[in-house]
Scaffold this motif. Structure first.
Motif, short mmCIF file in Angstrom:
data_model
loop_
_atom_site.label_atom_id
_atom_site.label_comp_id
_atom_site.label_asym_id
_atom_site.label_seq_id
_atom_site.Cartn_x
_atom_site.Cartn_y
_atom_site.Cartn_z
N VAL A 64 -9.12 3.94 -34.99
CA VAL A 64 -8.04 4.74 -34.41
C VAL A 64 -8.54 5.53 -33.21
CG1 VAL A 64 -6.56 6.74 -34.84
CG2 VAL A 64 -6.68 4.93 -36.53
N ALA A 65 -9.75 6.08 -33.30
CA ALA A 65 -10.30 6.87 -32.19
C ALA A 65 -10.48 6.00 -30.94
CB ALA A 65 -11.63 7.49 -32.60
N ARG A 66 -11.03 4.79 -31.13
CA ARG A 66 -11.20 3.89 -29.98
C ARG A 66 -9.84 3.42 -29.47
NH1 ARG A 66 -15.97 0.61 -33.08
NH2 ARG A 66 -17.77 1.50 -32.05
N THR A 67 -8.90 3.19 -30.39
CA THR A 67 -7.55 2.81 -29.99
C THR A 67 -6.92 3.89 -29.11
OG1 THR A 67 -7.14 1.41 -31.91
CG2 THR A 67 -5.20 2.39 -30.87
N THR A 68 -7.15 5.14 -29.48
CA THR A 68 -6.65 6.26 -28.67
C THR A 68 -7.20 6.20 -27.26
OG1 THR A 68 -6.52 7.63 -30.66
CG2 THR A 68 -6.49 8.77 -28.56
N ILE A 69 -8.47 5.86 -27.13
CA ILE A 69 -9.10 5.76 -25.80
C ILE A 69 -8.51 4.58 -25.02
CG2 ILE A 69 -11.28 5.35 -24.59
CD1 ILE A 69 -12.69 6.75 -26.95
N ILE A 70 -8.36 3.44 -25.71
CA ILE A 70 -7.82 2.25 -25.04
C ILE A 70 -6.40 2.52 -24.53
CG2 ILE A 70 -7.09 -0.15 -25.39
CD1 ILE A 70 -9.41 -0.34 -27.48
N LEU A 71 -5.59 3.14 -25.38
CA LEU A 71 -4.20 3.41 -24.99
C LEU A 71 -4.12 4.56 -23.98
CD1 LEU A 71 -2.39 3.05 -28.44
CD2 LEU A 71 -2.50 1.39 -26.58
N GLY A 72 -4.94 5.61 -24.21
CA GLY A 72 -4.87 6.80 -23.36
C GLY A 72 -5.42 6.59 -21.96
N LEU A 73 -6.32 5.63 -21.79
CA LEU A 73 -6.88 5.37 -20.46
C LEU A 73 -6.37 4.07 -19.86
CD1 LEU A 73 -10.60 6.56 -20.90
CD2 LEU A 73 -8.78 7.69 -19.64
N VAL A 74 -6.62 2.95 -20.57
CA VAL A 74 -6.26 1.64 -20.00
C VAL A 74 -4.75 1.45 -19.96
CG1 VAL A 74 -6.48 -0.85 -20.24
CG2 VAL A 74 -8.45 0.62 -20.67
N ALA A 75 -4.08 1.62 -21.11
CA ALA A 75 -2.63 1.40 -21.13
C ALA A 75 -1.90 2.39 -20.23
CB ALA A 75 -2.11 1.51 -22.57
N PHE A 76 -2.36 3.65 -20.21
CA PHE A 76 -1.67 4.69 -19.45
C PHE A 76 -1.90 4.54 -17.95
CE2 PHE A 76 -1.04 9.00 -17.77
CZ PHE A 76 0.21 9.30 -18.31
N ALA A 130 -3.19 -4.88 -20.06
CA ALA A 130 -4.65 -4.73 -19.90
C ALA A 130 -5.28 -4.18 -21.18
CB ALA A 130 -4.95 -3.81 -18.72
N ALA A 131 -4.58 -3.24 -21.83
CA ALA A 131 -5.07 -2.68 -23.09
C ALA A 131 -5.14 -3.76 -24.16
CB ALA A 131 -4.18 -1.53 -23.55
N LEU A 132 -4.08 -4.59 -24.24
CA LEU A 132 -4.08 -5.69 -25.20
C LEU A 132 -5.21 -6.66 -24.90
CD1 LEU A 132 -2.59 -6.91 -27.62
CD2 LEU A 132 -1.17 -8.19 -26.00
N GLY A 133 -5.51 -6.82 -23.60
CA GLY A 133 -6.63 -7.69 -23.20
C GLY A 133 -7.95 -7.24 -23.79
N ILE A 134 -8.14 -5.91 -23.89
CA ILE A 134 -9.38 -5.39 -24.49
C ILE A 134 -9.45 -5.76 -25.97
CG2 ILE A 134 -10.56 -3.25 -25.17
CD1 ILE A 134 -9.92 -2.11 -22.48
N TYR A 135 -8.31 -5.72 -26.67
CA TYR A 135 -8.30 -6.12 -28.08
C TYR A 135 -8.60 -7.60 -28.24
CZ TYR A 135 -6.48 -1.64 -29.63
OH TYR A 135 -6.36 -0.31 -29.92
N ILE A 136 -8.06 -8.42 -27.34
CA ILE A 136 -8.35 -9.86 -27.39
C ILE A 136 -9.83 -10.10 -27.12
CG2 ILE A 136 -7.90 -12.08 -26.27
CD1 ILE A 136 -5.01 -11.02 -25.75
N LEU A 137 -10.37 -9.40 -26.09
CA LEU A 137 -11.80 -9.49 -25.79
C LEU A 137 -12.62 -9.08 -27.01
CD1 LEU A 137 -14.23 -9.76 -23.81
CD2 LEU A 137 -13.87 -7.35 -23.24
N ASN A 138 -12.21 -8.00 -27.68
CA ASN A 138 -12.92 -7.51 -28.86
C ASN A 138 -12.96 -8.57 -29.96
OD1 ASN A 138 -12.48 -5.83 -31.68
ND2 ASN A 138 -14.03 -4.93 -30.35
N ILE A 139 -11.81 -9.22 -30.19
CA ILE A 139 -11.75 -10.25 -31.23
C ILE A 139 -12.67 -11.43 -30.89
CG2 ILE A 139 -10.23 -11.99 -32.29
CD1 ILE A 139 -7.97 -9.89 -32.07
N VAL A 140 -12.67 -11.83 -29.60
CA VAL A 140 -13.52 -12.94 -29.16
C VAL A 140 -14.99 -12.59 -29.35
CG1 VAL A 140 -14.28 -14.26 -27.15
CG2 VAL A 140 -11.84 -13.86 -27.54
N VAL A 141 -15.38 -11.37 -28.96
CA VAL A 141 -16.78 -10.94 -29.09
C VAL A 141 -17.18 -10.85 -30.57
CG1 VAL A 141 -18.39 -9.03 -28.71
CG2 VAL A 141 -16.84 -9.74 -26.88
#
Length: 638
Positions: free
Chosen positions: A427-439, A445-456
Motif C-alpha cells: 500500500v505504501a509503494r502504491t501510494t507513491i506510484i499513484l501520488g507521483l506517477v499517476a498524478f 504510466a502508473a499501471l505500466g509500473i505494475y506491469i513492469l513489477n509483475i514481469v520482474v
C-alpha cells in the motif's frame, strides 16, 4: 468471558467478528509464532467479553501451521465457549469439524451461516432437530447482512455462563472399543499434557505427528502401534482413514436426518464464474478489473490531493513562516507540518480508496479467483500455486505477506516466495506510484509500473527457481461464492488496516519530516546526499537531494515520497523533475530494500543471511530497473 470463533476457511467467521469488533480489534501472534489471530473486547447489552477469531481450520488433525495453532489455542482451554461457524450450504463437510470440537468437551454453539446460499442450492435444514442430535444450540445466520449475528452472541453468552456441553457422537462399537482401551493406557500422558484422554487416544490413532513425536516411553509407543494395527486389520484401511471415515459417516447420517434437498437454482453468479474463471476470458477480465481498480483509486485520490496540498503550501506554511521567523523552531515545526500534510494530503487520499477496493474484492470472493487464475503462471516459474496468496497479501503489506509464506510446504518455496513478496508494491509503494506517477504523468504510466513489477517478479522467480530446482505440487484452493460485501464490514476492515498508518506510519512521517528539517538547518543532509551522489545523480540522473529521502524510505516507504516533496521544496514536482526522473525515482523505490518492518520479519522467518541476500538482491534489481528506465526515458525525450 472469552468467546472463540472456530470454523473452516470461508465459513464467514471473520465477517461475524467484524460485525462485533468495532474499532477495538487487535491482531496478535500466537506465542513464539507469526501465525496471527484477531481479538476484540465487546460490550454487548452491558456484558463485556473478549472475542477471538481463530485461523480457519478444516480439522483438529493438521500439518498446516495456522490450523495447528488454532488447535493449540482450543486445547489450552482459554475459551469459555466456542462458536463453530459452518457454511450451511456445505453442511456435511462442516459437521466433521463440529464432531472434533465436541471431542474437546468445550461449551459449543453451532452457527449455520450462508443460509441463503443453502436455500439457493435447494438445501433446507431443520435446525431444531440438528440441535437435539448434537445437544448444542444451533443458530441460523446470513452474516454478510448481519442477520442472526446478535442471536449467536446471545446463545454463546448463555452457554458460556452455564458451561453446558453437547452430546458425544459415538463411532462404531469396534472403533469405540479400541479408542477406550488406548485412552486408559495413555491416561498419564493425557494428564501430563493437559488434554482429554479420549481426545488424545483419537489423535494417536490418527497418527497425529504433534502428539506421536512427544511419546518417549517405548511401551506406550508399542501400545499405540498395536491399537493402530487392530483398526487396520479389522477395517482393511490405515487407522487414520478409519477415524476420518467414521466422522464422515456420522456427518452424512446427521445431514440426511436434518435436511431435505430440492432442486438448486442456477443464478447469475454461476454464469458470472463461467466468464471470470474462463481459461482465456478470465485473464482478459482480470486485466480489465485491475485497470479499472487502479484508475478509480487514482481518480478519487487526485481529487483530494491537490486542494489539500495547496492549502498547506499556499496558506498554512506561509502563515507559520511569518509568525516563527527563520530559526530552528520554525524549521522543525514546518517540517512536522509538512509530514502531517503529506499524510492527510498525499497518503490517505490514495490509501483509503485502495484499501476499500481491496476489501470489496476480498469480501466479494474475487481475490481467491485471482489466485486460481495465476496458479498456472506460478507453476511456470517453478513455484507452488499457493505462493500467489502471500503475493496477493503483499499488495496490502509485505509484512503479513512474508509471514504467510509459512503456508508453503517446502523451505525452498518459502524462501523464493519471500524474495518475490518483498518486491510486491505494498500500500505504501502504491501510494507513491499513484501520488507521483499517476498524478504527475498519467494513470496508464502508473499501471505500466505494475506491469513492469509483475514481469520482474516473474523473471526473478524463474531465475531463483532454476538455481534451486524442485518439482512443485498442485494447488488445492478454497474458492468461495460471490457475495455482495457488507458496507459495515468493508468500512471496519478498511479502518483496521488504515489504523496502522494513522497510529504508526503517520507519526513516523511527522517525526521524519522534522528530522529532515533539522538536518537541513545544520546542512547535515548534504553529507548523506553527497555520499549517495554517485548512485542517485551520476548513475540514475536524479536530483542530489533525493539521497536522504531514500534513506528515510527504509523506515516507511511513504516517507520517501513525502520527504521528496519536502526536500525539493515544492509539491509541484514537475517544476523541478522531468517525467523520466519521476519514473526513475518511483521504479527504484518500488523495488529497493524493503521497509524496516519487513526486514525484521525476514530475519525472523529466514535468518540474517537470507534476509541480507534479499536486501542486496532487491537493491540490485531496483538499481538496474531504474537505470533502464532512465535510459529509455531519455531516449524517448521525456
Amino acid at each position: 468471558m472469552i468467546i472463540a470463533l472456530a470454523g473452516q476457511q470461508n465459513s464467514g467467521k471473520s465477517t461475524i467478528f467484524n460485525h462485533l469488533a468495532g474499532y477495538r480489534a487487535v491482531t496478535s501472534n500466537f506465542p513464539g509464532k507469526t501465525v496471527q489471530y484477531t481479538k476484540s473486547q465487546v460490550n454487548y447489552n452491558g456484558k463485556v467479553f473478549d472475542i477471538v477469531d481463530l485461523p480457519g481450520t478444516y480439522s483438529l488433525t493438521s500439518f498446516d501451521l495456522a490450523e495447528l495453532e488454532s488447535r493449540k489455542y482450543l486445547l489450552k482451554g482459554e475459551a469459555d465457549v466456542v462458536i463453530n461457524v459452518i457454511d450451511a450450504s456445505l453442511l456435511i463437510r462442516g459437521l466433521e469439524l463440529t464432531e472434533q470440537l465436541q471431542e474437546l468437551e468445550v461449551p459449543l454453539v453451532l452457527c449455520l451461516n450462508f443460509m441463503d446460499e443453502a436455500r439457493r442450492k435447494g438445501i433446507h435444514i431443520d435446525t431444531e432437530k440438528l440441535s437435539r442430535l448434537l445437544g448444542v444450540p444451533v443458530v441460523s445466520t446470513i452474516a454478510v447482512k448481519g442477520i442472526g449475528v446478535q442471536a449467536v452472541i446471545e446463545e454463546a453468552l448463555k452457554i458460556g455462563e452455564k458451561k453446558k456441553l453437547g452430546k458425544s457422537l459415538p463411532f462404531s462399537k469396534d472403533v469405540e472399543k479400541v479408542i477406550e482401551d488406548l485412552a486408559g493406557k495413555v491416561s498419564l500422558l493425557a494428564k501430563e499434557w493437559n488434554v482429554l484422554e479420549w481426545f488424545l487416544a483419537i489423535k494417536l490413532l490418527e497418527g497425529d505427528e504433534y502428539f506421536i513425536n512427544k511419546v518417549e516411553d517405548k511401551k506406550i509407543f508399542e501400545e499405540i502401534t498395536n491399537a493402530q494395527k487392530i483398526l487396520e486389520e479389522s477395517h482393511g484401511r490405515p487407522s487414520d482413514v478409519v477415524i476420518s471415515s467414521e466422522r464422515h459417516a456420522l456427518a452424512i447420517n446427521i445431514f440426511e436426518e436434518v435436511t431435505t434437498v430440492g432442486k438448486p437454482e442456477v443464478t447469475f453468479r454461476d454464469k458470472l464464474d463461467n466468464i471470470l474463471m474462463h481459461q482465456y476470458l478470465g485473464y482478459v477480465f482480470l486485466a480489465l478489473i485491475l485497470y479499472l481498480f487502479f484508475n478509480i483509486v487514482f481518480s478519487l485520490g487526485a481529487v483530494v490531493e491537490g486542494p489539500i496540498i495547496n492549502l498547506f503550501e499556499e496558506t498554512v506554511i506561509p502563515a507559520i513562516r511569518m509568525r516563527l521567523g527563520t530559526g530552528l523552531a520554525q524549521y522543525l515545526f514546518i517540517g512536522a507540518i509538512q509530514g502531517f500534510a503529506g499524510g492527510v494530503g498525499i497518503v490517505l487520499p490514495y490509501l483509503i480508496p485502495f484499501l476499500i477496493g481491496l476489501a470489496v474484492m476480498e469480501d466479494a470472493g474475487y481475490l481467491p479467483r485471482i489466485a486460481f487464475l495465476m496458479d498456472t503462471f506460478l507453476h511456470r516459474i517453478g513455484l507452488h500455486g499457493k505462493s500467489i496468496l502471500p503475493l496477493i497479501l503483499g499488495y496490502g503489506c509485505n509484512v503479513p505477506a512474508v509471514m504467510a509464506t509459512r503456508i508453503l510446504e517446502t523451505d525452498r518455496d518459502r524462501y523464493i516466495t519471500a524474495v518475490l513478496a518483498s518486491m510486491v508494491p505494498c500500500v505504501a509503494r502504491t501510494t507513491i506510484i499513484l501520488g507521483l506517477v499517476a498524478f504527475f504523468i498519467s494513470p496508464t504510466a502508473a499501471l505500466g509500473i505494475y506491469i513492469l513489477n509483475i514481469v520482474v517478479i516473474a523473471l526473478s522467480g524463474t531465475l531463483l527457481a532454476r538455481i534451486m530446482p524442485e518439482i512443485t505440487p498442485g494447488l488445492i484452493l478454497e474458492v468461495p461464492r460471490y457475495q455482495i460485501p457488507s458496507v459495515k464490514v468493508v468500512l471496519k476492515k478498511t479502518w483496521l488496516r488504515t489504523k496502522e498508518f494513522v497510529f504508526i506510519a503517520w507519526p513516523l512521517l511527522i517525526a521524519g519530516s522534522a528530522v529532515l528539517s533539522f538536518l537541513e538547518y545544520y546542512k547535515m543532509d548534504m553529507v548523506v546526499n553527497q555520499t549517495l551522489y554517485p548512485l542517485t545523480s551520476l548513475f540514475l540522473g536524479l536530483p542530489m537531494v533525493v539521497g536522504t529521502t531514500l534513506i528515510f524510505g527504509i523506515l516507511r516507504k511513504e516517507l520517501a515520497m513525502v520527504m521528496l516533496i519536502q526536500a525539493l521544496g515544492t509539491s509541484h514536482v514537475l517544476d523541478v523533475m522531468s517525467r523520466t526522473q519521476i519514473m526513475t525515482f518511483v521504479v527504484f523505490v518500488t523495488f529497493y530494500v524493503p521497509c524496516i518492518a519487513t526486514i525484521a520479519v525476514l530475519i525472523q522467518e529466514l535468518g540474517r543471511k537470507r534476509a541480507g541476500f534479499i536486501v542486496l538482491f532487491t537493491t540490485v534489481i531496483a538499481t538496474t530497473m531504474a537505470f533502464l528506465t532512465k535510459i529509455i526515458g531519455e531516449g524517448l525525450g521525456y
